[in-house]
Design a protein around this motif. Structure first.
Motif, PDB file in Angstrom:
ATOM      1  N   LEU A   1      -1.209   5.917  12.901  1.00  0.00           N
ATOM      2  CA  LEU A   1       0.219   5.847  12.580  1.00  0.00           C
ATOM      3  C   LEU A   1       1.023   6.615  13.606  1.00  0.00           C
ATOM      4  N   GLN A   2       2.280   6.237  13.721  1.00  0.00           N
ATOM      5  CA  GLN A   2       3.186   6.981  14.576  1.00  0.00           C
ATOM      6  C   GLN A   2       3.626   8.268  13.872  1.00  0.00           C
ATOM      7  N   GLN A   3       4.304   9.116  14.648  1.00  0.00           N
ATOM      8  CA  GLN A   3       4.671  10.429  14.113  1.00  0.00           C
ATOM      9  C   GLN A   3       5.637  10.313  12.938  1.00  0.00           C
ATOM     10  N   LYS A   4       6.573   9.383  13.020  1.00  0.00           N
ATOM     11  CA  LYS A   4       7.577   9.256  11.965  1.00  0.00           C
ATOM     12  C   LYS A   4       7.035   8.536  10.730  1.00  0.00           C
ATOM     13  N   GLU A   5       5.859   7.911  10.805  1.00  0.00           N
ATOM     14  CA  GLU A   5       5.285   7.180   9.683  1.00  0.00           C
ATOM     15  C   GLU A   5       4.187   7.965   8.987  1.00  0.00           C
ATOM     16  N   ARG A   6       4.015   9.258   9.316  1.00  0.00           N
ATOM     17  CA  ARG A   6       2.907  10.024   8.760  1.00  0.00           C
ATOM     18  C   ARG A   6       3.289  10.766   7.483  1.00  0.00           C
ATOM     19  N   ASP A   7       4.167  10.188   6.696  1.00  0.00           N
ATOM     20  CA  ASP A   7       4.448  10.747   5.385  1.00  0.00           C
ATOM     21  C   ASP A   7       3.621  10.014   4.340  1.00  0.00           C
ATOM     22  N   ALA A   8       3.732  10.435   3.067  1.00  0.00           N
ATOM     23  CA  ALA A   8       2.911   9.845   2.007  1.00  0.00           C
ATOM     24  C   ALA A   8       3.199   8.375   1.813  1.00  0.00           C
ATOM     25  N   LYS A   9       4.437   7.958   1.877  1.00  0.00           N
ATOM     26  CA  LYS A   9       4.791   6.558   1.678  1.00  0.00           C
ATOM     27  C   LYS A   9       4.241   5.683   2.809  1.00  0.00           C
ATOM     28  N   GLY A  10       4.358   6.153   4.035  1.00  0.00           N
ATOM     29  CA  GLY A  10       3.840   5.374   5.158  1.00  0.00           C
ATOM     30  C   GLY A  10       2.327   5.272   5.130  1.00  0.00           C
ATOM     31  N   ILE A  11       1.655   6.344   4.709  1.00  0.00           N
ATOM     32  CA  ILE A  11       0.184   6.321   4.645  1.00  0.00           C
ATOM     33  C   ILE A  11      -0.283   5.342   3.587  1.00  0.00           C
ATOM     34  N   LEU A  12       0.319   5.368   2.381  1.00  0.00           N
ATOM     35  CA  LEU A  12      -0.073   4.434   1.319  1.00  0.00           C
ATOM     36  C   LEU A  12       0.246   2.995   1.697  1.00  0.00           C
ATOM     37  N   ALA A  13       1.360   2.795   2.390  1.00  0.00           N
ATOM     38  CA  ALA A  13       1.696   1.431   2.828  1.00  0.00           C
ATOM     39  C   ALA A  13       0.681   0.901   3.840  1.00  0.00           C
ATOM     40  N   TYR A  14       0.233   1.775   4.722  1.00  0.00           N
ATOM     41  CA  TYR A  14      -0.766   1.345   5.722  1.00  0.00           C
ATOM     42  C   TYR A  14      -2.086   1.016   5.061  1.00  0.00           C
ATOM     43  N   ILE A  15      -2.549   1.854   4.116  1.00  0.00           N
ATOM     44  CA  ILE A  15      -3.823   1.597   3.435  1.00  0.00           C
ATOM     45  C   ILE A  15      -3.734   0.339   2.585  1.00  0.00           C
ATOM     46  N   ALA A  16      -2.604   0.155   1.875  1.00  0.00           N
ATOM     47  CA  ALA A  16      -2.444  -1.046   1.041  1.00  0.00           C
ATOM     48  C   ALA A  16      -2.452  -2.319   1.883  1.00  0.00           C
ATOM     49  N   SER A  17      -1.799  -2.262   3.044  1.00  0.00           N
ATOM     50  CA  SER A  17      -1.782  -3.461   3.926  1.00  0.00           C
ATOM     51  C   SER A  17      -3.178  -3.768   4.446  1.00  0.00           C
ATOM     52  N   ARG A  18      -3.982  -2.733   4.770  1.00  0.00           N
ATOM     53  CA  ARG A  18      -5.338  -2.971   5.240  1.00  0.00           C
ATOM     54  C   ARG A  18      -6.214  -3.547   4.136  1.00  0.00           C
ATOM     55  N   VAL A  19      -6.086  -3.007   2.913  1.00  0.00           N
ATOM     56  CA  VAL A  19      -6.871  -3.536   1.787  1.00  0.00           C
ATOM     57  C   VAL A  19      -6.483  -4.970   1.473  1.00  0.00           C
TER      58      VAL A  19
END
Length: 540
Positions: free
Chosen positions: A456-474
């Motif tokens: 993730l980029q620096q501005k996307e490393r919050d809780a919402k961005g992390i969960l969104a990234y994991i959900a998109s991968r799943v």
């Protein structure tokens, strides 16, 4: 010879003459004259009985020698205590005219030298005009204050030393120079003036010495000789022990048991006190300092107050003993001197020729020694030295440089578990440490442990961005597993597969632990790739 008469006496004689010359007049005029004579006599008697307001109620407070304290700075309570007196401040040269304006002359710690004319004026003020002088100094004496007040006080048998009084034991006051003296009264007459009552069953001398307990801050000692008499001492607790602190001159001792003698003295009184801080605003209310001030003022102003004759002639004071400066002596070490023997009259007997001599008496023994040793007797030849190298090799007399090495790592601050623990252990520790309120922190730390944040980029490393990234991968993995070729699906089937994928994600989030959810989200695409490869190999 004519006798000098006062002006009131002349008025009386004129009135009587007028009465004698008016006898031929009527009685009415005679009664008026007689009534006038009576009124004049009454006025004359009232004028003689009325007390005069002269210098007997004035105190001259000197400020011409840059005294340590003034009435406005440090001696305000001193002025309030003597409110029945009129205090005059002097800032000019001391003259006999100014001294005659007051009953007492007070100087509190003078820091300038008195002129000869001023000293003569003070002597004339005390000896001729029956004036009183109160002089107070400080620690270090006149040497520290740079004054010459001892030149005046030595005329009356008083000398201020260049020392300091300290208390040897701690009690009430933390500074040793603030000396609390419980047994410093040398003359029992002070106790009687102060209104102290003695117990008839006890020791009167001990009770008299402990009758006034006072604080003697930052003061020095005195040397007192006759005709002066000491009043106060340092007692048995302070150092120097039993040295005079206050002395008075001109206070004649009483001859009877009573310390008061009602007779007029023909000289003034001089009082010297080694401390100027004793009546300062900070100390005048300590112990019985205020009572001591009242006693001294009474002795300086009341000619009927005298000292006890026995205590004045034999005061309980010690001699002034000088102690050697051991520190200074230790720095100047000298050899020990011994007594030598008696010197003889003939000084040549002191020389000893047998210790060192130069002669040829041992030369025959040396020559016979050659034959005994079988050595040829000949002059010694000069052997020239042969050196392999002209000079020995030079080696610099230096030491190898010592370089600073880096400091050892701070192992007590190095978290070994963070670097050597497995992912499961680190996730379990994080889960046990966090609560429901630490959800944001828990998601970011889990992503850091599982390696999600590096994608993730620096501005996307919050809780919402992390969960969104994991959900998109799943979701991407599920869709690929159920539909290898998404282009062949129609819109209805794609929507159905999408809803099934969402339900599976919700079911996974419900029944699985957070650790397994993240691990599944990261590893599911890899498993999908392996499955696709195995399917392609079976197809081939």
């Amino acid at each position: 010879m004519p006798v000098p008469t006062s002006k009131s006496g002349l008025i009386k004689e004129d009135l009587e003459t007028n009465v004698g010359s008016s006898r031929s007049k009527n009685r009415r005029e005679n009664r008026n004259v007689e009534s006038n004579i009576q009124h004049d006599r009454l006025d004359l008697r009232d004028a003689q009985e009325q007390p005069k307001m002269d210098s007997n109620v004035n105190i001259l407070f000197n400020q011409s020698k840059e005294e340590l304290f003034s009435l406005a700075s440090g001696y305000k309570k001193f002025q309030r205590e003597l409110k029945s007196w009129k205090i005059i401040t002097n800032r000019d040269e001391i003259t006999i005219e100014k001294l005659l304006q007051a009953r007492i002359f007070v100087s509190v710690g003078p820091q300038k030298k008195f002129q000869l004319s001023e000293i003569d004026a003070l002597k004339q003020y005390t000896s001729v005009h029956n004036g009183s002088v109160l002089i107070m100094l400080s620690e270090g004496g006149e040497a520290k204050l740079n004054t010459n007040v001892n030149f005046l006080l030595e005329e009356y048998g008083i000398n201020v030393n260049n020392d300091c009084i300290i208390r040897t034991t701690l009690y009430k006051y933390f500074n040793p120079k603030e000396a609390l003296i419980p047994d410093g009264v040398l003359n029992r007459a002070l106790s009687e003036v102060a209104g102290k009552n003695f117990d008839l069953a006890g020791d009167k001398n001990e009770q008299a010495s402990q009758s006034l307990q006072f604080v003697y801050p930052f003061g020095s000692t005195l040397n007192v000789q006759k005709p002066a008499a000491p009043l106060l001492s340092s007692g048995s607790i302070c150092f120097p022990i039993k040295r005079p602190l206050c002395a008075i001159y001109g206070c004649s001792s009483s001859t009877g048991s009573n310390s008061f003698a009602f007779k007029k003295t023909s000289q003034g009184r001089v009082c010297a006190l080694g401390s100027s801080h004793i009546f300062h605003d900070s100390y005048i209310d300590k112990e019985e300092n205020r009572k001591l001030l009242q006693v001294l003022i009474k002795y300086l102003t009341d000619d009927t107050c005298f000292l006890d004759q026995i205590d004045s002639e034999d005061p309980d004071v010690n001699e002034y003993n000088n102690i050697a400066n051991i520190i200074n002596i230790s720095e100047r070490v000298k050899t020990c001197l011994q007594d030598s023997e008696e010197i003889p009259r003939d000084l040549t007997n002191l020389f000893d020729d047998q210790l060192f001599s130069l002669d040829m008496k041992n030369l025959p023994k040396v020559i016979t020694g050659f034959a005994d040793l079988k050595i040829k007797h000949e002059p010694l030849p000069l052997i020239s030295p042969q050196f392999e190298t002209p000079l020995p090799p030079l080696k610099p007399a230096i030491y190898a440089p010592r370089f600073y090495e880096p400091d050892a790592p701070l192992l007590e601050l190095f978290d070994l578990d963070e670097h050597f623990s497995s992912e499961n252990a680190r996730m379990a520790q994080l889960t046990n440490k966090c609560t429901d309120e630490d959800l944001e922190f828990y998601v970011r730390e889990c992503a850091e442990i599982l390696g999600v944040t590096r994608h993730l980029q620096q501005k996307e490393r919050d809780a919402k961005g992390i969960l969104a990234y994991i959900a998109s991968r799943v979701l991407d993995g599920i869709i690929r597993y159920h539909c290898p070729n998404p282009g062949q699906l129609d819109q209805r089937e794609a929507k159905t597969n999408f809803n099934d994928s969402l339900s599976k994600i919700a079911l996974l989030a419900t029944i699985s632990s957070p650790t397994e959810s993240f691990r599944f989200g990261m590893r599911y695409p890899m498993m999908l790739n392996i499955h696709q490869q195995s399917t392609a190999s079976r197809t081939d």
